[in-house]
Design an enzyme around this catalytic site. Sequence first.
Site, PDB file in Angstrom:
ATOM      1  CE  LYS A 163      -2.683   2.212   3.252  1.00  0.00           C
ATOM      2  NZ  LYS A 163      -3.344   2.137   4.521  1.00  0.00           N
ATOM      3  CG  ASP A 192      -7.842   3.926   2.141  1.00  0.00           C
ATOM      4  OD1 ASP A 192      -8.788   3.579   1.387  1.00  0.00           O
ATOM      5  OD2 ASP A 192      -7.789   5.045   2.671  1.00  0.00           O
TER       6      ASP A 192
END
Length: 242
Positions: A136, A154
């Site tokens: 991420k 997210d």
Amino acid sequence: MARSYVHEARRGLGLGRRRERIGPIIDRLAAEHSDAEIALRFRSDLELLVSVMLSAQTTDVNVNKVTPALFEKYRRPADYLAVPVEELQRDIYATGFFRQKTKAIRGTMQMLIEEFDGEVPRRLEDLVRLPGVARKTANVVAAELGHAQGIVVDTHVRRLSQRLALTRNDDPVRIERDLQRVVPRADWARFPHLLIWHGRRVCHARRPLCEACVIEDLCPSSRLRSSVASGRARAGRASTRG
Ligand code: SF4
């Protein structure tokens, strides 16, 4: 495991296939959230990388309070290695998990110096090799550097992708793969920002404001549609009994 929103999307509502809906979804969200961009404040590739690493398990607002003084003091990768560990821990203490973050930042700075001439690499496969840099974080950094090679997933992107029936998966890696199949590559960098800002402002986890949502007619999880449908069902049952 975080709560799943997959079940909220009802099937067979005639909203069109994912590939048909994604264009208008992006266009309308872009018009609605024209200010959607990364909330972290940074002036260089290195500051971007450090900011994103610090943002794990805390808010961007919190990180932005710490980084002005931090970035005045630490300007090059070597600066993070030139101070005692405890000093760097103190300097990033307010972002939480300061021991792990200090270890990750120092390890990353070491690798930047040894393998990348002190520069932040562009390629995702290089970024994920940096200590403490998960996929991420790597995706966020690559996208902000103008080289998006994946789609950031997210908590907001996960929830909205599920509600919009762009995925039926819970695992972030699978969600990202599903999104990559449907979101045009040119939109990989901005798409997460649009979902994140829509999630913060309108499509809240507990009480989504469907009545104020610009993509309501494209969303199979709309509460408005379900209340209309359940109203019709109630009326139908009543007339059958009558
Ligand atoms: S606010 Fe409602 S209609 Fe809009 S995306 Fe979220 S669940 Fe769908």
